[in-house]
Design an enzyme around this catalytic site. Sequence first.
Site, short mmCIF file in Angstrom:
data_model
loop_
_atom_site.label_atom_id
_atom_site.label_comp_id
_atom_site.label_asym_id
_atom_site.label_seq_id
_atom_site.Cartn_x
_atom_site.Cartn_y
_atom_site.Cartn_z
N ALA A 283 -14.00 9.79 9.66
CA ALA A 283 -13.22 9.92 8.43
C ALA A 283 -12.31 8.71 8.21
O ALA A 283 -12.10 8.29 7.07
CB ALA A 283 -12.39 11.20 8.47
N ASP B 152 -1.83 -1.20 5.80
CA ASP B 152 -2.07 -0.73 7.17
C ASP B 152 -3.52 -0.76 7.58
O ASP B 152 -3.84 -0.36 8.71
CB ASP B 152 -1.53 0.70 7.32
N ARG C 256 -10.65 -2.11 -3.45
CA ARG C 256 -10.41 -2.89 -2.25
C ARG C 256 -11.60 -2.84 -1.30
O ARG C 256 -12.25 -1.78 -1.20
CB ARG C 256 -9.16 -2.32 -1.52
N LYS D 209 -11.31 5.97 -2.89
CA LYS D 209 -11.78 7.19 -2.24
C LYS D 209 -13.24 7.51 -2.55
O LYS D 209 -13.94 8.07 -1.70
CB LYS D 209 -10.87 8.36 -2.61
N MET E 298 -10.92 3.57 5.84
CA MET E 298 -9.61 3.80 5.24
C MET E 298 -9.10 2.56 4.51
O MET E 298 -9.29 1.43 4.96
CB MET E 298 -8.60 4.20 6.31
N HIS F 38 -15.02 5.41 -0.26
CA HIS F 38 -14.80 5.95 1.08
C HIS F 38 -15.81 7.06 1.38
O HIS F 38 -16.39 7.11 2.48
CB HIS F 38 -13.36 6.48 1.17
N ALA G 159 -0.11 5.16 1.38
CA ALA G 159 -0.25 5.99 2.58
C ALA G 159 -0.39 5.14 3.83
O ALA G 159 -1.21 4.22 3.89
CB ALA G 159 -1.46 6.92 2.44
N ASP H 100 0.86 -1.17 0.00
CA ASP H 100 0.00 0.00 0.00
C ASP H 100 0.91 1.23 0.00
O ASP H 100 2.13 1.12 0.18
CB ASP H 100 -0.88 -0.03 1.25
#
Length: 279
Positions: free
Chosen positions: A54, A196, A170, A62, A58, A65, A23, A21
């Site tokens: 928020a 992460d 994902r 996006k 994750m 998201h 970030a 990944d």
Amino acid sequence: MTASFVYRRSYRGPVVACVFDWAGTMVDHGSLAPTSAFREAFAAFGVAISEAEARGPMGRAKLDHVRDIGALPAVAERWQAARGRPFDENEVQAVYADFIPRQVATAGAHADLIPGAADAAAALRARGVRIGATTGYTRAIMAAVAPRAEAQGYAPDVTVCADDIAGRGRPAPGLLFQAMTALDAWPPAAVVKVGDTVADVEEGLNAGVWSVAVTETGSEMGLSLAELEALTPEDRAARRLAAADRLTRAGAHFTIPGVADLPEVIDAVEAHLARGETP
């Protein structure tokens, strides 16, 4: 009745590729850029969201998201009160359009490599492992991140972004499958995915590869390097264990504090493979 022999193939070779990944794993300690951009985008429409709201989805693409945040009952209620209409797909697209330029700006400002990232990638390459990446970021966002990472010594052989494929992002495995194809990396048992978030872990599992999760540098901890180092040893250990528990319950085969610890995991994976064990 005559019993029949069933051949079961078992890969016993080395790890051939590692797919990271971005970030929270290789750059942007604490995965801070997406959180601030999401909060600013919703605030632009008069709706405040918390850091926890928020961060919740994750690792997802996006656009998904944004949908996931707006689907939270508390956020949906605040949106209705502030805007006088539900958070439907038109509202999703409006927030997303506002979010992208904010994310491009914040991602570029949070593109410092996580300590040990460049060295870990170099160590893997020295043992013949190909390096790839998948991300919930779009191409436009990655254009602000990748050159800065490369200037610091990290450039994967291939990066597959959320908008590079049609269909679900994902935790669906499409991004990872495309990265594996581009890297000519197979079978899945010879591939390691590192991320992460729960979405990262599930992406790896859904692709049938080894799934490794970092606990201290990503969204589960949610702290900059300076904030992490300011914790007491006891608090840091407790928070690391809590993150490891969440990611292990999601299915991670291994958890490590950060990518600097990855070479030891590759040794462990290859020991499993040598015994005929698969993800």
